[in-house]
Design a protein around this motif. Structure first.
Motif, mmCIF file in Angstrom:
data_model
loop_
_atom_site.group_PDB
_atom_site.id
_atom_site.type_symbol
_atom_site.label_atom_id
_atom_site.label_comp_id
_atom_site.label_asym_id
_atom_site.label_seq_id
_atom_site.Cartn_x
_atom_site.Cartn_y
_atom_site.Cartn_z
ATOM 1 N N PRO A 184 0.782 -1.228 0.000
ATOM 2 C CA PRO A 184 0.000 0.000 0.000
ATOM 3 C C PRO A 184 0.818 1.284 0.000
ATOM 4 O O PRO A 184 0.260 2.352 0.136
ATOM 5 N N LEU A 185 2.141 1.185 -0.161
ATOM 6 C CA LEU A 185 2.989 2.373 -0.015
ATOM 7 C C LEU A 185 2.527 3.560 -0.839
ATOM 8 O O LEU A 185 2.451 4.674 -0.358
ATOM 9 N N LEU A 186 2.247 3.321 -2.119
ATOM 10 C CA LEU A 186 1.924 4.421 -3.015
ATOM 11 C C LEU A 186 0.482 4.363 -3.496
ATOM 12 O O LEU A 186 0.125 5.015 -4.463
ATOM 13 N N ALA A 187 -0.350 3.613 -2.784
ATOM 14 C CA ALA A 187 -1.706 3.381 -3.268
ATOM 15 C C ALA A 187 -2.536 4.653 -3.324
ATOM 16 O O ALA A 187 -3.482 4.745 -4.093
ATOM 17 N N THR A 188 -2.234 5.646 -2.508
ATOM 18 C CA THR A 188 -3.041 6.856 -2.477
ATOM 19 C C THR A 188 -2.475 7.952 -3.365
ATOM 20 O O THR A 188 -2.944 9.074 -3.336
ATOM 21 N N THR A 189 -1.451 7.648 -4.146
ATOM 22 C CA THR A 189 -0.878 8.660 -5.025
ATOM 23 C C THR A 189 -1.615 8.705 -6.351
ATOM 24 O O THR A 189 -2.457 7.864 -6.639
ATOM 25 N N SER A 190 -1.265 9.684 -7.183
ATOM 26 C CA SER A 190 -1.908 9.820 -8.490
ATOM 27 C C SER A 190 -1.048 9.242 -9.604
ATOM 28 O O SER A 190 -1.338 9.443 -10.777
ATOM 29 N N TYR A 191 0.030 8.528 -9.278
ATOM 30 C CA TYR A 191 0.899 7.968 -10.311
ATOM 31 C C TYR A 191 0.120 7.072 -11.272
ATOM 32 O O TYR A 191 0.306 7.116 -12.484
ATOM 33 N N LEU A 192 -0.740 6.218 -10.703
ATOM 34 C CA LEU A 192 -1.467 5.261 -11.532
ATOM 35 C C LEU A 192 -2.374 5.978 -12.519
ATOM 36 O O LEU A 192 -2.401 5.656 -13.714
ATOM 37 N N ASP A 193 -3.097 6.954 -12.029
ATOM 38 C CA ASP A 193 -3.977 7.734 -12.891
ATOM 39 C C ASP A 193 -3.193 8.426 -13.996
ATOM 40 O O ASP A 193 -3.616 8.476 -15.151
ATOM 41 N N MET A 194 -2.025 8.950 -13.656
ATOM 42 C CA MET A 194 -1.194 9.657 -14.627
ATOM 43 C C MET A 194 -0.672 8.699 -15.698
ATOM 44 O O MET A 194 -0.682 9.008 -16.892
ATOM 45 N N LEU A 195 -0.238 7.523 -15.279
ATOM 46 C CA LEU A 195 0.302 6.554 -16.229
ATOM 47 C C LEU A 195 -0.791 5.933 -17.103
ATOM 48 O O LEU A 195 -0.506 5.399 -18.170
ATOM 49 N N ASN A 196 -2.042 6.013 -16.660
ATOM 50 C CA ASN A 196 -3.159 5.539 -17.473
ATOM 51 C C ASN A 196 -3.668 6.602 -18.437
ATOM 52 O O ASN A 196 -4.610 6.347 -19.195
ATOM 53 N N ASP A 197 -3.080 7.787 -18.389
ATOM 54 C CA ASP A 197 -3.477 8.882 -19.275
ATOM 55 C C ASP A 197 -2.772 8.702 -20.622
ATOM 56 O O ASP A 197 -1.651 9.169 -20.839
ATOM 57 N N SER A 198 -3.424 8.006 -21.539
ATOM 58 C CA SER A 198 -2.793 7.688 -22.825
ATOM 59 C C SER A 198 -2.511 8.936 -23.653
ATOM 60 O O SER A 198 -1.533 8.976 -24.413
ATOM 61 N N CYS A 199 -3.343 9.965 -23.526
ATOM 62 C CA CYS A 199 -3.107 11.212 -24.272
ATOM 63 C C CYS A 199 -1.812 11.871 -23.812
ATOM 64 O O CYS A 199 -1.012 12.337 -24.638
ATOM 65 N N ARG A 200 -1.601 11.906 -22.523
ATOM 66 C CA ARG A 200 -0.364 12.472 -21.968
ATOM 67 C C ARG A 200 0.837 11.671 -22.428
ATOM 68 O O ARG A 200 1.841 12.224 -22.906
ATOM 69 N N ASN A 201 0.749 10.346 -22.281
ATOM 70 C CA ASN A 201 1.878 9.483 -22.631
ATOM 71 C C ASN A 201 2.252 9.611 -24.112
ATOM 72 O O ASN A 201 3.440 9.699 -24.458
ATOM 73 N N ARG A 202 1.238 9.641 -24.953
ATOM 74 C CA ARG A 202 1.496 9.726 -26.386
ATOM 75 C C ARG A 202 2.125 11.065 -26.761
ATOM 76 O O ARG A 202 3.057 11.127 -27.575
ATOM 77 N N ALA A 203 1.643 12.152 -26.151
ATOM 78 C CA ALA A 203 2.186 13.475 -26.462
ATOM 79 C C ALA A 203 3.656 13.573 -26.056
ATOM 80 O O ALA A 203 4.488 14.096 -26.815
ATOM 81 N N PHE A 204 4.009 13.053 -24.885
ATOM 82 C CA PHE A 204 5.413 13.080 -24.455
ATOM 83 C C PHE A 204 6.279 12.197 -25.351
ATOM 84 O O PHE A 204 7.407 12.565 -25.704
ATOM 85 N N ARG A 205 5.748 11.037 -25.732
ATOM 86 C CA ARG A 205 6.535 10.150 -26.593
ATOM 87 C C ARG A 205 6.809 10.792 -27.945
ATOM 88 O O ARG A 205 7.933 10.778 -28.454
ATOM 89 N N GLN A 206 5.795 11.401 -28.520
ATOM 90 C CA GLN A 206 5.967 12.061 -29.814
ATOM 91 C C GLN A 206 6.979 13.198 -29.727
ATOM 92 O O GLN A 206 7.833 13.360 -30.607
ATOM 93 N N ALA A 207 6.899 13.983 -28.655
ATOM 94 C CA ALA A 207 7.807 15.121 -28.509
ATOM 95 C C ALA A 207 9.240 14.668 -28.247
ATOM 96 O O ALA A 207 10.196 15.253 -28.768
ATOM 97 N N ILE A 208 9.413 13.623 -27.443
ATOM 98 C CA ILE A 208 10.756 13.115 -27.164
ATOM 99 C C ILE A 208 11.365 12.507 -28.424
ATOM 100 O O ILE A 208 12.545 12.736 -28.732
#
Length: 706
Positions: A41-65
């Protein structure tokens, strides 16, 4: 030196006991087994999971990188998290491996200060065979030194340290230090630029979160939490509040077009403080209650890759923006980035169509603030007076709600009729209850424990005493709190009335059953309670309903492939809920259902079990059959606790109550459900079994379909 992953490395994690409010530091060793229960449960209350499930965000960063990192160079990733951006940069350089092996320039440095995340990142890198291509340093970026931690300045900076307001995670000081100490002159960066936008709005539902003074005045009940002349004694902070404004778009009247406020360039050293004035033409008659703001991220230097956190109703006026479809993020619900709301002072500002408004905006290193020119200027409350208390907007709205106040006052009046000169103890951080009891029963003696507010609560009660017509001779706040009160604390009197809302200052984001701390507190006071003591609330009822929650479920489901990188090793630690293996259970989430994106009730409300506050705290359990009344896809169950203040007065905190948080138990797999007679459904009902462990404060939830 950077983190080497040695077994000797350790970290401290703050662990909170929800039933006592006490916290302790526990040591977590670097070499713990990855599946130990203590680590899950260490990081269960963080927003990391929600952020990593954001495919629009991930795709935009990948394209730019991919567009930016075109040859061997030194890439620095600040706030690397699971290492996703670092792996993208390493892959972008992989076509030039021969150059990389012949010189030391082609490399990626991942900087992450949070040790649990560093441990997780190493697992992700190993799972993707990139542990030798990405060097991980467990430090804050402002602790890095060229020649000590890294051999040379970086050519490219990739980073995603943005919150809903943009600046709250330290973007400006991070960029300043990086440009001064860690980056080459004129570096390339992903992102390239961020622009903040705003819009003036009128909204009664938003204003209830701000204006306690006027909402309280309308109640006409004689209790003054913010008396005239002292209306700043209880308020919200002057800051931006992150909210899902799309959820209330039907209750918002737009009073202007969107307007640009600030640009923040990542590729050059930012300033710590700036001011600007924006001249805005009103598009409607109305009262400006708030500024709704968001940001637009330009990830590449050519201006072809964007991400936007704007509400769905907006259309950018800037010539640099082409169309709504150009901006990933605008149409997908995510919880890590929302819109922000800045409330105006006093009663807001009345405007007429075509009237020009001058909006002043300023930013510090960590926040953005606004000021509208108005003849009713708010006096400076930047400094904090001893009696001044800042509450959440939701708590302000509750205290200003006439129905809630009326119910509480009626219960108190009925209780006081049974006692001539009662000894009353308010066990939690309620500000309403001690004021109300002291006002209604002049002969009572009221002791407020204020476990969170402490001395501030005492100053507050003194500040509002005269306006509420009570004497501080009969109202006290215990300055020191032992583990258990004694008759010495109550002046050798037994307690006749024990009350709570329940509300604990600073614990607004807890799961509903963690407010059963009230039950624990009541139990500790058992030796000094009178035989006929009145306890309010006298009972809590755990209730639930089934719901369609596609956006929330999607944001919390297990991670697999993210832009070509395996992230399956992070699911347990990040608290994934959906698509879990059969032998694993995800955590319950604390959410206000109205802010969970698309939602729909699929069943009636059921009562699962009761918590009897008239008796000492104990473990208990309950079972309920949830019968589906609507056809649809069930993503989970929403649970909450309604309080019975007395035998006839019930105060609900359910999903139709906007100012409370509920618990969400998401299913591992969505299920097609329907009422009897429906076709093409998997089930018509489900049984929920719940058990409460009074020693830990945990609630175990199990469900089966039929």
């Amino acid at each position: 030196m950077g983190s080497s992953g040695s077994a000797a490395q350790r970290m401290f994690q703050l662990k909170l006991d929800p039933l006592t409010g006490n916290s302790e530091w526990v040591v977590i060793e670097e070499n713990e087994a990855p599946q130990e229960e203590s680590q899950k449960p260490l990081l269960a209350t963080t927003s990391y999971l929600d952020m990593l499930n954001d495919s629009c965000r991930n795709r935009a960063f990948r394209q730019a990188i991919d567009k930016t990192v075109t040859n061997a160079c030194h890439v620095l990733d600040i706030g690397a998290g699971t290492g996703l951006l670092s792996m993208m940069a390493a892959r972008a350089m992989s076509h030039d491996d021969s150059s990389t092996s012949s010189c030391s320039k082609g490399r990626v440095t991942a900087c992450e200060s949070y040790l649990p995340m560093v441990k997780l990142m190493r697992k992700v890198l190993r799972a993707n065979g990139l542990e030798k291509k990405v060097r991980v340093i467990n430090k804050r970026s402002d602790e890095l030194e060229v020649g000590v931690d890294i051999s040379s300045r970086a050519d490219v900076l990739v980073s995603e340290i943005l919150d809903s307001e943009l600046l709250g995670e330290g973007l400006i000081p991070t960029l300043q230090h990086a440009h001064d100490n860690l980056l080459v002159e004129n570096p390339q960066t992903v992102p390239y630029r961020a622009t903040t936008y705003g819009q003036l709005v009128e909204s009664t539902c938003l204003w209830k979160l701000r204006d306690l003074f006027n909402n309280e005045a309308k109640a006409l009940d004689g209790v003054y939490l913010v008396p005239s002349g002292a209306d700043t004694v209880l308020q919200i902070k002057e800051q931006q509040f992150a909210m899902h404004c799309d959820a209330i778009k039907e209750e918002i009247k737009l009073l202007s077009e969107p307007f640009k406020v600030f640009d923040f360039e990542f590729w050059k050293r930012p300033e710590s403080y700036r001011e600007t004035k924006v001249h805005i033409k009103a598009t409607n008659d109305g009262t400006i209650h708030a500024v709704v703001s968001w940001w637009l991220l330009q990830l590449d230097n050519e201006g072809t890759i964007f991400y936007c956190t704007g509400p769905r109703w907006i259309c950018h006026p800037s010539s640099e923006t082409k169309s709504k479809s150009s901006f990933p993020g605008m149409d997908n619900w995510c919880d890590h980035w929302k819109q922000c709301v800045w409330f105006l002072p006093e009663k807001g500002l009345s405007v007429h169509k075509d009237q020009e408004i001058c909006l002043g905006a300023s930013h510090t290193e960590t926040s953005i603030s606004y000021k509208v020119t108005t003849p009713l200027e708010k006096k400076d409350v930047g400094h904090c007076e001893p009696a001044q208390i800042f509450l959440s907007p939701e708590r302000i709205a509750i205290y200003g709600d006439s129905n809630w106040r009326c119910a509480m006052l009626n219960v108190i009046k009925n209780a006081l009729q049974q006692e001539v000169s009662p000894m009353c103890v308010v066990v939690d951080d309620s500000l309403f209850l001690p004021v109300a009891v002291a006002n209604l029963a002049k002969s009572s003696h009221v002791i407020a424990l204020f476990p969170g507010l402490r001395e501030k609560g005492a100053h507050y009660l003194q500040a509002v005493a005269s306006a509420n017509f009570y004497s501080m001779d009969h109202l006290e706040v215990l300055r020191t709190r032992n583990q258990q009160l004694t008759m010495l604390d109550t002046h050798q009197r037994k307690v006749d009335l024990l009350v709570g809302e329940p509300f604990y200052y600073g614990s607004e984001n807890v799961l509903p059953w963690q407010n059963l701390r009230f039950w624990k507190e009541r139990t500790m006071l058992d030796p000094i309670l009178s035989k006929n003591v009145l306890i309010m609330p006298c009972k809590g009822i755990l209730r639930a309903c089934a719901m369609y929650l596609p956006d929330l479920w999607r944001s919390r489901c297990c991670l697999q492939d993210i832009e070509g990188f395996d992230h399956s090793v992070v699911n347990s630690t990040l608290g994934a809920c959906g698509d879990l293996p059969a032998d694993e259970e995800g955590p319950c989430l604390s959410f206000s259902i109205w802010q969970c994106g698309e939602s729909k009730r699929l069943s009636d409300t059921v009562s699962i079990m009761e918590f009897d506050f008239l008796k000492p705290i104990s473990s208990c359990s309950g079972t309920a059959q949830v019968v589906f009344t609507e056809s649809g896809i069930c993503h989970g169950f929403v649970l909450w606790i309604d309080s019975m203040m007395d035998c006839s007065t019930e105060l609900s905190t359910g999903p139709d109550k906007r100012y409370w948080k509920q618990a969400v138990k998401l299913l591992k797999k969505p299920v097609a459900v329907g009422s009897r007679g429906s076709t093409l459904v998997d089930c018509y009902s489900t049984e929920i079994k719940v058990s409460f462990d009074h020693s830990s404060g945990d609630l175990d939830i199990k469900y089966t379909y039929s």
